[in-house]
Design a protein around this motif. Sequence first.
Motif, PDB file in Angstrom:
ATOM      1  N   GLY A 124     -85.265 -31.155 -14.757  1.00 40.56           N
ATOM      2  CA  GLY A 124     -86.174 -31.779 -13.804  1.00 40.56           C
ATOM      3  C   GLY A 124     -86.155 -33.285 -13.831  1.00 40.56           C
ATOM      4  N   SER A 125     -85.729 -33.886 -14.949  1.00 44.41           N
ATOM      5  CA  SER A 125     -85.797 -35.339 -15.060  1.00 44.41           C
ATOM      6  C   SER A 125     -84.443 -36.011 -14.807  1.00 44.41           C
ATOM      7  CB  SER A 125     -86.325 -35.742 -16.441  1.00 44.41           C
ATOM      8  OG  SER A 125     -85.511 -35.173 -17.462  1.00 44.41           O
ATOM      9  N   ALA A 126     -83.400 -35.538 -15.471  1.00 47.03           N
ATOM     10  CA  ALA A 126     -82.085 -36.175 -15.337  1.00 47.03           C
ATOM     11  C   ALA A 126     -81.294 -35.543 -14.195  1.00 47.03           C
ATOM     12  CB  ALA A 126     -81.308 -36.045 -16.631  1.00 47.03           C
ATOM     13  N   ILE A 127     -80.536 -36.372 -13.497  1.00 43.63           N
ATOM     14  CA  ILE A 127     -79.596 -35.882 -12.479  1.00 43.63           C
ATOM     15  C   ILE A 127     -78.219 -35.919 -13.127  1.00 43.63           C
ATOM     16  CG2 ILE A 127     -78.683 -36.175 -10.162  1.00 43.63           C
ATOM     17  CD1 ILE A 127     -81.230 -37.716  -9.467  1.00 43.63           C
ATOM     18  N   ARG A 128     -77.791 -34.788 -13.590  1.00 40.80           N
ATOM     19  CA  ARG A 128     -76.553 -34.678 -14.374  1.00 40.80           C
ATOM     20  C   ARG A 128     -75.694 -33.595 -13.723  1.00 40.80           C
ATOM     21  NH1 ARG A 128     -78.960 -34.498 -18.733  1.00 40.80           N
ATOM     22  NH2 ARG A 128     -79.089 -32.246 -18.989  1.00 40.80           N
ATOM     23  N   PHE A 129     -74.443 -33.905 -13.455  1.00 39.15           N
ATOM     24  CA  PHE A 129     -73.605 -32.948 -12.738  1.00 39.15           C
ATOM     25  C   PHE A 129     -72.139 -33.196 -13.061  1.00 39.15           C
ATOM     26  CE2 PHE A 129     -74.255 -36.657 -10.178  1.00 39.15           C
ATOM     27  CZ  PHE A 129     -73.100 -36.863  -9.444  1.00 39.15           C
ATOM     28  N   TYR A 130     -71.306 -32.220 -12.749  1.00 38.96           N
ATOM     29  CA  TYR A 130     -69.870 -32.376 -12.935  1.00 38.96           C
ATOM     30  C   TYR A 130     -69.114 -31.655 -11.829  1.00 38.96           C
ATOM     31  CZ  TYR A 130     -70.011 -27.739 -15.324  1.00 38.96           C
ATOM     32  OH  TYR A 130     -70.204 -26.417 -15.644  1.00 38.96           O
ATOM     33  N   LEU A 131     -67.869 -32.035 -11.689  1.00 40.68           N
ATOM     34  CA  LEU A 131     -66.941 -31.435 -10.736  1.00 40.68           C
ATOM     35  C   LEU A 131     -66.141 -30.364 -11.460  1.00 40.68           C
ATOM     36  CD1 LEU A 131     -65.899 -31.965  -7.750  1.00 40.68           C
ATOM     37  CD2 LEU A 131     -64.094 -33.331  -8.800  1.00 40.68           C
ATOM     38  N   PHE A 132     -65.890 -29.241 -10.802  1.00 42.75           N
ATOM     39  CA  PHE A 132     -65.049 -28.234 -11.432  1.00 42.75           C
ATOM     40  C   PHE A 132     -64.294 -27.433 -10.387  1.00 42.75           C
ATOM     41  CE2 PHE A 132     -68.779 -25.669 -10.506  1.00 42.75           C
ATOM     42  CZ  PHE A 132     -68.314 -24.378 -10.315  1.00 42.75           C
ATOM     43  N   GLN A 133     -63.243 -26.783 -10.859  1.00 41.96           N
ATOM     44  CA  GLN A 133     -62.443 -25.892 -10.029  1.00 41.96           C
ATOM     45  C   GLN A 133     -62.461 -24.519 -10.653  1.00 41.96           C
ATOM     46  OE1 GLN A 133     -58.324 -26.971  -9.678  1.00 41.96           O
ATOM     47  NE2 GLN A 133     -57.854 -25.414  -8.153  1.00 41.96           N
ATOM     48  N   GLU A 134     -62.813 -23.518  -9.864  1.00 39.34           N
ATOM     49  CA  GLU A 134     -62.803 -22.137 -10.359  1.00 39.34           C
ATOM     50  C   GLU A 134     -61.427 -21.545 -10.110  1.00 39.34           C
ATOM     51  OE1 GLU A 134     -66.205 -19.037 -10.203  1.00 39.34           O
ATOM     52  OE2 GLU A 134     -64.953 -18.643  -8.443  1.00 39.34           O
ATOM     53  N   ILE A 135     -60.791 -21.084 -11.169  1.00 44.38           N
ATOM     54  CA  ILE A 135     -59.451 -20.518 -11.080  1.00 44.38           C
ATOM     55  C   ILE A 135     -59.509 -19.050 -11.493  1.00 44.38           C
ATOM     56  CG2 ILE A 135     -57.091 -20.632 -11.982  1.00 44.38           C
ATOM     57  CD1 ILE A 135     -57.518 -23.614 -12.401  1.00 44.38           C
ATOM     58  N   ILE A 136     -59.024 -18.180 -10.620  1.00 45.14           N
ATOM     59  CA  ILE A 136     -58.992 -16.741 -10.896  1.00 45.14           C
ATOM     60  C   ILE A 136     -57.538 -16.318 -11.013  1.00 45.14           C
ATOM     61  CG2 ILE A 136     -59.629 -14.447 -10.088  1.00 45.14           C
ATOM     62  CD1 ILE A 136     -61.881 -15.750  -8.472  1.00 45.14           C
ATOM     63  N   GLU A 137     -57.158 -15.880 -12.200  1.00 50.76           N
ATOM     64  CA  GLU A 137     -55.793 -15.395 -12.430  1.00 50.76           C
ATOM     65  C   GLU A 137     -55.832 -13.871 -12.502  1.00 50.76           C
ATOM     66  OE1 GLU A 137     -52.884 -16.821 -12.629  1.00 50.76           O
ATOM     67  OE2 GLU A 137     -53.553 -18.885 -12.374  1.00 50.76           O
ATOM     68  N   VAL A 138     -55.069 -13.222 -11.616  1.00 55.48           N
ATOM     69  CA  VAL A 138     -55.032 -11.759 -11.596  1.00 55.48           C
ATOM     70  C   VAL A 138     -53.591 -11.297 -11.627  1.00 55.48           C
ATOM     71  CG1 VAL A 138     -57.191 -11.562 -10.314  1.00 55.48           C
ATOM     72  CG2 VAL A 138     -55.029 -11.681  -9.068  1.00 55.48           C
ATOM     73  N   LEU A 139     -53.386 -10.072 -12.106  1.00 49.76           N
ATOM     74  CA  LEU A 139     -52.073  -9.450 -12.008  1.00 49.76           C
ATOM     75  C   LEU A 139     -51.842  -9.038 -10.565  1.00 49.76           C
ATOM     76  CD1 LEU A 139     -51.834  -7.110 -15.124  1.00 49.76           C
ATOM     77  CD2 LEU A 139     -50.368  -9.052 -14.624  1.00 49.76           C
ATOM     78  N   PRO A 140     -50.704  -9.412  -9.957  1.00 48.79           N
ATOM     79  CA  PRO A 140     -50.447  -8.994  -8.582  1.00 48.79           C
ATOM     80  C   PRO A 140     -50.267  -7.485  -8.497  1.00 48.79           C
ATOM     81  CG  PRO A 140     -48.477  -9.983  -9.543  1.00 48.79           C
ATOM     82  CD  PRO A 140     -49.591 -10.182 -10.535  1.00 48.79           C
ATOM     83  N   THR A 141     -50.685  -6.915  -7.388  1.00 48.84           N
ATOM     84  CA  THR A 141     -50.498  -5.487  -7.157  1.00 48.84           C
ATOM     85  C   THR A 141     -49.660  -5.289  -5.914  1.00 48.84           C
ATOM     86  OG1 THR A 141     -52.505  -5.315  -5.840  1.00 48.84           O
ATOM     87  CG2 THR A 141     -52.709  -4.894  -8.198  1.00 48.84           C
ATOM     88  N   ALA A 142     -48.952  -4.194  -5.884  1.00 51.67           N
ATOM     89  CA  ALA A 142     -48.135  -3.858  -4.718  1.00 51.67           C
ATOM     90  C   ALA A 142     -48.528  -2.475  -4.232  1.00 51.67           C
ATOM     91  CB  ALA A 142     -46.650  -3.886  -5.081  1.00 51.67           C
ATOM     92  N   ILE A 143     -48.767  -2.339  -2.948  1.00 51.40           N
ATOM     93  CA  ILE A 143     -49.056  -1.043  -2.340  1.00 51.40           C
ATOM     94  C   ILE A 143     -47.786  -0.561  -1.652  1.00 51.40           C
ATOM     95  CG2 ILE A 143     -50.526   0.252  -0.785  1.00 51.40           C
ATOM     96  CD1 ILE A 143     -51.973  -1.050  -3.140  1.00 51.40           C
ATOM     97  N   ILE A 144     -47.254   0.543  -2.106  1.00 53.46           N
ATOM     98  CA  ILE A 144     -46.002   1.072  -1.553  1.00 53.46           C
ATOM     99  C   ILE A 144     -46.333   1.875  -0.310  1.00 53.46           C
ATOM    100  CG2 ILE A 144     -43.883   2.305  -2.073  1.00 53.46           C
ATOM    101  CD1 ILE A 144     -44.668  -0.168  -3.858  1.00 53.46           C
ATOM    102  N   THR A 145     -45.983   1.341   0.853  1.00 52.58           N
ATOM    103  CA  THR A 145     -46.360   1.990   2.103  1.00 52.58           C
ATOM    104  C   THR A 145     -45.222   2.785   2.727  1.00 52.58           C
ATOM    105  OG1 THR A 145     -45.802  -0.037   3.293  1.00 52.58           O
ATOM    106  CG2 THR A 145     -48.095   0.236   2.624  1.00 52.58           C
ATOM    107  N   GLN A 146     -43.977   2.542   2.288  1.00 51.28           N
ATOM    108  CA  GLN A 146     -42.844   3.233   2.897  1.00 51.28           C
ATOM    109  C   GLN A 146     -41.716   3.419   1.888  1.00 51.28           C
ATOM    110  OE1 GLN A 146     -41.311   1.380   6.428  1.00 51.28           O
ATOM    111  NE2 GLN A 146     -39.439   2.574   6.384  1.00 51.28           N
ATOM    112  N   PRO A 147     -41.849   4.368   0.962  1.00 49.97           N
ATOM    113  CA  PRO A 147     -40.709   4.630   0.069  1.00 49.97           C
ATOM    114  C   PRO A 147     -39.506   5.067   0.882  1.00 49.97           C
ATOM    115  CG  PRO A 147     -42.706   5.738  -0.689  1.00 49.97           C
ATOM    116  CD  PRO A 147     -42.980   5.253   0.690  1.00 49.97           C
ATOM    117  N   GLU A 148     -38.338   4.546   0.554  1.00 51.64           N
ATOM    118  CA  GLU A 148     -37.135   4.893   1.300  1.00 51.64           C
ATOM    119  C   GLU A 148     -36.659   6.289   0.931  1.00 51.64           C
ATOM    120  OE1 GLU A 148     -34.377   1.849   0.306  1.00 51.64           O
ATOM    121  OE2 GLU A 148     -35.313   0.351   1.583  1.00 51.64           O
TER     122      GLU A 148
END
Length: 355
Positions: free
Chosen positions: A289-313
């Motif tokens: 309530g008294s001090a105005i204190r803040f910082y800048l940040f970047q949210e980074i989300i690292e995920v394993l990529p997924t593949a949906i197989i829609t047309q097996p040959e």
Amino acid sequence: MGKINIIVADSSTLRFAPYVDISKPGIYELRGMVTEEIEFKWTPFNFEGLLYDIDTGEGDEILHIKRDSSGDRSIGENNLLYTTSPISKNFEHNSDGWNTFQSIGFMGKTYFAGYLKESSFISSDRSLINKGKLSRILIDDDKNHTIHIGNSLTLEQGYSLRIDAISSEGDVVTLSLLKDGDNISTDIASEGDTYIYEIDVDGTDIPIIVAHIDKVHSDMETNSSLIDGLFQISDNFTTLKNGDTYGIMEVTSFSSSSIVLKNEDSFNLSKGDTINIMGDIKFKVADDGSAIRFYLFQEIIEVLPTAIITQPEDGAYINGTINIIGTANDTNFKNYTLEPMFSSITPEFTVFIHK
């Protein structure tokens, strides 16, 4: 120790910095310096979400904030100023005339901005940012890639580079570039050449795929080519226009030398708030309530990529591999080869790909 590392510049000038490994899946907060000041500036030296090239020592991305002169929590219109300018960045393959290109940070991400004529494979500067466009850097490596006749080197966004023929003398190679399995270009290259595939962007030819042909082998045992430098940018450009808005920020100007954004409306640094600035960049304000204190940040989300197989040959399961067509992280792909952990496939299933 743990995830804490030290990175050292590839330069005759000694530059080094501690950093945290955020390559494994998870949610990370890349935080800038905390401030209580009326006026403050974040640069790559106090916020790592802004672009800095430790090898060249260049970084020109700045976020400047100025609170109301009375010292309250108000940030007036145009008092949050973001500027970014292109920097010179070394190619990973930094030999054979490959020197530097222009890179630019934009909202916490790194983009390609243009080629410099310092590199021997172009005759003049080729600016992309001057056209009001940016491109993501997809591949920048100096690894050795051996391609045999009839085989392809898989690139990003559905592109692949195939060796069709090698001359009887063993020094000239016929290369075909494919997009989603379709041939879009065929070229001849010699040992030591740099292969280039370029597209027209508003009247300027911009190379989007560059490959250095290091060796060509042709003998009784093998017919192959060795690529030891590879660079690719996206052909899906980010377009800039004055008046475009990103979060609370508006593009007020852009040129070949800079991009400028300002906040279009006033806002408050209310206690306990998380404020979305632009892209993944945010402010975090202390619940005090008294001090105005803040910082800048970047949210980074690292995920394993997924593949949906829609047309097996048909007959896809051959010799322990599956050739597939589908989507991965919203990007179409074709003819990827996966090593399955099962002996049969169903019409639709999910595959985790570790890249």
